[in-house]
Design an enzyme around this catalytic site. Structure first.
Site, PDB file in Angstrom:
ATOM      1  N   VAL A 109       0.835  -1.199   0.000  1.00  0.00           N
ATOM      2  CA  VAL A 109       0.000   0.000   0.000  1.00  0.00           C
ATOM      3  C   VAL A 109       0.878   1.262   0.000  1.00  0.00           C
ATOM      4  O   VAL A 109       0.389   2.362   0.175  1.00  0.00           O
ATOM      5  CB  VAL A 109      -0.944   0.004   1.231  1.00  0.00           C
ATOM      6  CG1 VAL A 109      -1.906  -1.182   1.192  1.00  0.00           C
ATOM      7  CG2 VAL A 109      -0.167   0.002   2.559  1.00  0.00           C
ATOM      8  N   ASP A 110       2.207   1.062  -0.185  1.00  0.00           N
ATOM      9  CA  ASP A 110       3.147   2.167   0.086  1.00  0.00           C
ATOM     10  C   ASP A 110       3.455   3.070  -1.102  1.00  0.00           C
ATOM     11  O   ASP A 110       4.201   4.042  -0.957  1.00  0.00           O
ATOM     12  CB  ASP A 110       4.454   1.603   0.672  1.00  0.00           C
ATOM     13  CG  ASP A 110       5.144   0.580  -0.259  1.00  0.00           C
ATOM     14  OD1 ASP A 110       4.978   0.677  -1.485  1.00  0.00           O
ATOM     15  OD2 ASP A 110       5.846  -0.304   0.278  1.00  0.00           O
ATOM     16  N   HIS A 125      -4.454  -4.219  -2.448  1.00  0.00           N
ATOM     17  CA  HIS A 125      -4.859  -3.889  -1.072  1.00  0.00           C
ATOM     18  C   HIS A 125      -4.966  -2.391  -0.825  1.00  0.00           C
ATOM     19  O   HIS A 125      -4.917  -1.950   0.321  1.00  0.00           O
ATOM     20  CB  HIS A 125      -3.875  -4.530  -0.072  1.00  0.00           C
ATOM     21  CG  HIS A 125      -3.921  -6.035  -0.073  1.00  0.00           C
ATOM     22  ND1 HIS A 125      -2.930  -6.820   0.450  1.00  0.00           N
ATOM     23  CD2 HIS A 125      -4.870  -6.892  -0.543  1.00  0.00           C
ATOM     24  CE1 HIS A 125      -3.250  -8.106   0.313  1.00  0.00           C
ATOM     25  NE2 HIS A 125      -4.417  -8.171  -0.302  1.00  0.00           N
ATOM     26  N   CYS A 133     -13.903   8.287   3.258  1.00  0.00           N
ATOM     27  CA  CYS A 133     -14.911   8.365   4.311  1.00  0.00           C
ATOM     28  C   CYS A 133     -15.402   6.942   4.589  1.00  0.00           C
ATOM     29  O   CYS A 133     -15.762   6.218   3.658  1.00  0.00           O
ATOM     30  CB  CYS A 133     -16.049   9.267   3.826  1.00  0.00           C
ATOM     31  SG  CYS A 133     -17.451   9.229   4.937  1.00  0.00           S
ATOM     32  N   CYS A 153     -15.348  13.313   8.151  1.00  0.00           N
ATOM     33  CA  CYS A 153     -15.593  13.765   6.786  1.00  0.00           C
ATOM     34  C   CYS A 153     -16.309  15.113   6.864  1.00  0.00           C
ATOM     35  O   CYS A 153     -17.298  15.259   7.591  1.00  0.00           O
ATOM     36  CB  CYS A 153     -16.458  12.724   6.072  1.00  0.00           C
ATOM     37  SG  CYS A 153     -17.017  13.226   4.453  1.00  0.00           S
ATOM     38  N   GLY A 193       8.997 -11.254  -2.363  1.00  0.00           N
ATOM     39  CA  GLY A 193       8.865 -10.614  -1.045  1.00  0.00           C
ATOM     40  C   GLY A 193       7.500 -10.754  -0.422  1.00  0.00           C
ATOM     41  O   GLY A 193       7.045  -9.837   0.264  1.00  0.00           O
ATOM     42  N   SER A 195       4.934 -13.410   1.950  1.00  0.00           N
ATOM     43  CA  SER A 195       4.853 -14.634   2.753  1.00  0.00           C
ATOM     44  C   SER A 195       3.837 -15.602   2.157  1.00  0.00           C
ATOM     45  O   SER A 195       3.812 -16.771   2.517  1.00  0.00           O
ATOM     46  CB  SER A 195       4.450 -14.288   4.191  1.00  0.00           C
ATOM     47  OG  SER A 195       3.201 -13.622   4.184  1.00  0.00           O
TER      48      SER A 195
HETATM   49  C1  BJW Z   1      11.917 -10.192   1.678  1.00  0.00           C
HETATM   50  C2  BJW Z   1      12.839  -9.240   2.045  1.00  0.00           C
HETATM   51  C3  BJW Z   1      13.659  -8.783   1.037  1.00  0.00           C
HETATM   52  C4  BJW Z   1      11.765  -9.691   3.795  1.00  0.00           C
HETATM   53  N1  BJW Z   1      13.519  -9.264  -0.194  1.00  0.00           N
HETATM   54  N2  BJW Z   1      11.805 -10.663   0.465  1.00  0.00           N
HETATM   55  C5  BJW Z   1      -8.644 -18.517   2.300  1.00  0.00           C
HETATM   56  C6  BJW Z   1      -8.058 -19.269   3.286  1.00  0.00           C
HETATM   57  C7  BJW Z   1      -7.864 -18.742   4.563  1.00  0.00           C
HETATM   58  C8  BJW Z   1      -8.240 -17.436   4.873  1.00  0.00           C
HETATM   59  C9  BJW Z   1      -8.823 -16.694   3.892  1.00  0.00           C
HETATM   60  C10 BJW Z   1      -9.025 -17.236   2.637  1.00  0.00           C
HETATM   61  N3  BJW Z   1      -9.602 -16.276   1.864  1.00  0.00           N
HETATM   62  C11 BJW Z   1      -9.757 -15.154   2.609  1.00  0.00           C
HETATM   63  C12 BJW Z   1      -9.299 -15.385   3.849  1.00  0.00           C
HETATM   64  C13 BJW Z   1      -9.297 -14.406   4.980  1.00  0.00           C
HETATM   65  C14 BJW Z   1      -8.183 -13.404   4.900  1.00  0.00           C
HETATM   66  C15 BJW Z   1      -6.853 -14.141   4.932  1.00  0.00           C
HETATM   67  O1  BJW Z   1      -6.175 -14.323   3.943  1.00  0.00           O
HETATM   68  N4  BJW Z   1      -6.432 -14.533   6.108  1.00  0.00           N
HETATM   69  C16 BJW Z   1      -5.155 -15.226   6.264  1.00  0.00           C
HETATM   70  C17 BJW Z   1      -4.259 -14.432   7.206  1.00  0.00           C
HETATM   71  C18 BJW Z   1      -5.412 -16.626   6.738  1.00  0.00           C
HETATM   72  N5  BJW Z   1      -8.290 -12.564   3.714  1.00  0.00           N
HETATM   73  C19 BJW Z   1      -9.047 -11.486   3.717  1.00  0.00           C
HETATM   74  O2  BJW Z   1      -9.703 -11.169   4.693  1.00  0.00           O
HETATM   75  C20 BJW Z   1      -9.145 -10.677   2.447  1.00  0.00           C
HETATM   76  N6  BJW Z   1     -10.492 -10.420   2.140  1.00  0.00           N
HETATM   77  C21 BJW Z   1     -11.305 -11.361   1.662  1.00  0.00           C
HETATM   78  O3  BJW Z   1     -10.937 -12.458   1.363  1.00  0.00           O
HETATM   79  O4  BJW Z   1     -12.594 -10.930   1.552  1.00  0.00           O
HETATM   80  C22 BJW Z   1     -13.613 -11.833   1.165  1.00  0.00           C
HETATM   81  C23 BJW Z   1     -14.859 -11.018   0.977  1.00  0.00           C
HETATM   82  C24 BJW Z   1     -15.545 -11.118  -0.230  1.00  0.00           C
HETATM   83  C25 BJW Z   1     -16.708 -10.365  -0.408  1.00  0.00           C
HETATM   84  C26 BJW Z   1     -17.153  -9.519   0.596  1.00  0.00           C
HETATM   85  C27 BJW Z   1     -16.459  -9.407   1.780  1.00  0.00           C
HETATM   86  C28 BJW Z   1     -15.290 -10.156   1.967  1.00  0.00           C
HETATM   87  C29 BJW Z   1      -8.526  -9.301   2.640  1.00  0.00           C
HETATM   88  C30 BJW Z   1      -7.052  -9.341   2.836  1.00  0.00           C
HETATM   89  C31 BJW Z   1      -6.527  -7.917   3.075  1.00  0.00           C
HETATM   90  C32 BJW Z   1      -5.103  -7.908   3.509  1.00  0.00           C
HETATM   91  N7  BJW Z   1      -4.780  -6.614   3.975  1.00  0.00           N
HETATM   92  C33 BJW Z   1      -3.452  -6.360   4.514  1.00  0.00           C
HETATM   93  C34 BJW Z   1      -3.429  -4.982   5.194  1.00  0.00           C
HETATM   94  C35 BJW Z   1      -3.419  -3.855   4.160  1.00  0.00           C
HETATM   95  C36 BJW Z   1      -3.378  -2.525   4.808  1.00  0.00           C
HETATM   96  C37 BJW Z   1      -2.145  -2.293   5.638  1.00  0.00           C
HETATM   97  O5  BJW Z   1      -1.020  -2.444   5.151  1.00  0.00           O
HETATM   98  O6  BJW Z   1      -2.323  -1.924   6.788  1.00  0.00           O
HETATM   99  O7  BJW Z   1      -2.485  -6.430   3.458  1.00  0.00           O
HETATM  100  S1  BJW Z   1      -2.892  -7.650   5.616  1.00  0.00           S
HETATM  101  C38 BJW Z   1      -1.224  -7.632   5.115  1.00  0.00           C
HETATM  102  O8  BJW Z   1      -0.844  -8.904   4.527  1.00  0.00           O
HETATM  103  C39 BJW Z   1      -1.131  -6.575   4.006  1.00  0.00           C
HETATM  104  C40 BJW Z   1      -0.218  -7.263   3.028  1.00  0.00           C
HETATM  105  O9  BJW Z   1      -0.410  -6.712   1.739  1.00  0.00           O
HETATM  106  C41 BJW Z   1      -0.623  -8.708   3.125  1.00  0.00           C
HETATM  107  C42 BJW Z   1       0.385  -9.671   2.636  1.00  0.00           C
HETATM  108  O10 BJW Z   1       1.558  -9.638   3.392  1.00  0.00           O
HETATM  109  P1  BJW Z   1       2.966  -9.749   2.668  1.00  0.00           P
HETATM  110  O11 BJW Z   1       3.117  -8.639   1.705  1.00  0.00           O
HETATM  111  O12 BJW Z   1       3.137 -11.111   2.155  1.00  0.00           O
HETATM  112  O13 BJW Z   1       3.967  -9.406   3.875  1.00  0.00           O
HETATM  113  P2  BJW Z   1       4.539 -10.337   5.026  1.00  0.00           P
HETATM  114  O14 BJW Z   1       5.048  -9.432   6.082  1.00  0.00           O
HETATM  115  O15 BJW Z   1       3.592 -11.386   5.416  1.00  0.00           O
HETATM  116  O16 BJW Z   1       5.773 -11.099   4.326  1.00  0.00           O
HETATM  117  C43 BJW Z   1       6.925 -10.414   3.893  1.00  0.00           C
HETATM  118  C44 BJW Z   1       7.808 -11.409   3.179  1.00  0.00           C
HETATM  119  O17 BJW Z   1       8.922 -10.708   2.659  1.00  0.00           O
HETATM  120  C45 BJW Z   1       8.381 -12.500   4.095  1.00  0.00           C
HETATM  121  O18 BJW Z   1       8.184 -13.769   3.485  1.00  0.00           O
HETATM  122  C46 BJW Z   1       9.871 -12.171   4.190  1.00  0.00           C
HETATM  123  O19 BJW Z   1      10.694 -13.321   4.291  1.00  0.00           O
HETATM  124  C47 BJW Z   1      10.088 -11.461   2.887  1.00  0.00           C
HETATM  125  N8  BJW Z   1      11.199 -10.524   2.873  1.00  0.00           N
HETATM  126  N9  BJW Z   1      12.671  -8.992   3.428  1.00  0.00           N
HETATM  127  C48 BJW Z   1      12.566 -10.228  -0.420  1.00  0.00           C
HETATM  128  N10 BJW Z   1      14.575  -7.826   1.317  1.00  0.00           N
END
Ligand code: BJW
Length: 251
Positions: A109-110, A125, A133, A153, A193, A195
């Site tokens: 989101v950055d 995301h 709002c 708002c 990058g 998880s």
């Molecule tokens: C490096 C490095 C370097 C370090 N070089 N690498 C199916 C199964 C189970 C659960 C669900 C499912 N479907 C949906 C769900 C529920 C849920 C979910 O997934 N839960 C799981 C946790 C189990 N999903 C949702 O709720 C989603 N919504 C949804 O499905 O809605 C359905 C719906 C339909 C219709 C109506 C209503 C609802 C929404 C998901 C939203 C995620 N939002 C966030 C927050 C965004 C705002 C914010 O930033 O504050 O997004 S959560 C957070 O995780 C953020 C990220 O984009 C996202 C992914 O994380 P990411 O980018 O992978 O980061 P990290 O920290 O996890 O990993 C970093 C990696 O980098 C690591 O592996 C390091 O090793 C590596 N690394 N340095 C390369 N230099």
């Protein structure tokens, strides 16, 4: 000179990437780690150390304590605004110039991909630099930061919130549809990058794999994807991506 931390990139991967006309890259927080932005699942710093991001990025958290959630995002907006894109972001800009059908899907989101110069970006995301709002959903660009947390708002009085997708909220339909389509059509898919823990984004590499794409992962840690990818490249995206681009399209 090859960085000691950069794994040797298999020559077959270079050949495949050079010949590919359709490439998709999915990025996660790891891509911005070398810009000084903590990843989502890494411990936060300063005042925010005691909170888990998973407990703040939800509609429930916002309902329970909107001021706390708004203040966390204000802190993160500050981090993001003072950060600079890194070599990994710039390598993806170079890749976009080389591949005729290139799609960059980001969970971040950055806004750092856009600031680096990437153009074909699908933001799954949302974007922390936009505010909307919480009542009417409209984007808002002005509010009185000094008055209250979160601000209201000025049109309808609803609470303002970041324009990001929280747990349990739907992803923007068009962005998700485009991302799924791109994953289904591509020849090479790079997961960089991330998880791979958060859905539906975590399904995209699997969709690409089912559609016979060559799957590449760039991550210093193993993930659930590592055992199924064609080429797991263990290391930092800020080192591996530039190396991959330079070796694939030498000047
Ligand atoms: C490096 C490095 C370097 C370090 N070089 N690498 C199916 C199964 C189970 C659960 C669900 C499912 N479907 C949906 C769900 C529920 C849920 C979910 O997934 N839960 C799981 C946790 C189990 N999903 C949702 O709720 C989603 N919504 C949804 O499905 O809605 C359905 C719906 C339909 C219709 C109506 C209503 C609802 C929404 C998901 C939203 C995620 N939002 C966030 C927050 C965004 C705002 C914010 O930033 O504050 O997004 S959560 C957070 O995780 C953020 C990220 O984009 C996202 C992914 O994380 P990411 O980018 O992978 O980061 P990290 O920290 O996890 O990993 C970093 C990696 O980098 C690591 O592996 C390091 O090793 C590596 N690394 N340095 C390369 N230099």
């Amino acid at each position: 000179m090859i960085d000691q931390d950069t794994p040797v990139i298999p020559p077959e991967l270079i050949k495949t990437l050079r010949a590919a006309h359709s490439v998709v890259v999915l990025t996660g927080a790891g891509v911005s780690a070398e810009s000084g932005i903590p990843t989502f699942r890494q411990a936060q710093t300063g005042l925010w150390q005691k909170y888990r991001p998973e407990d703040l990025a939800s509609p429930e958290a916002f309902r329970r304590n909107p001021g706390l959630v708004w203040d966390w995002y204000t802190w993160r907006r500050g981090l993001v605004s003072s950060a600079q894109p890194n070599a990994g972001h710039y390598a993806l800009v170079a890749m976009e110039h080389q591949v005729s059908d290139f799609t960059l899907i980001t969970q971040n989101v950055d806004d750092l991909h856009r600031r680096a110069g990437s153009r074909a970006i699908i933001e799954l995301h949302g974007n922390i630099l936009r505010t909307r709002c919480s009542k009417e959903g409209i984007l808002v660009s002005e509010w009185n930061e000094a008055a209250e947390s979160p601000p209201h708002c000025q049109k309808c009085g609803g609470l303002l919130r970041p324009d990001v997708v929280w747990f349990g909220e739907a992803l923007p339909t068009e962005a998700l549809t485009q991302a799924m389509h791109a994953a289904q059509q591509c020849q090479v898919f790079l997961a960089v990058g991330t998880s791979g823990l958060v859905y539906p984004a975590a399904n995209l590499p699997r969709i690409a794999l089912q559609a016979q794409a060559v799957l590449v992962e760039i991550n210093p840690q193993r993930t659930e994807l590592s055992s199924v990818v064609t080429y797991p490249l263990a290391g930092l995206s800020g080192s591996i991506l530039p190396e991959l681009v330079t070796q694939t399209w030498p000047k």
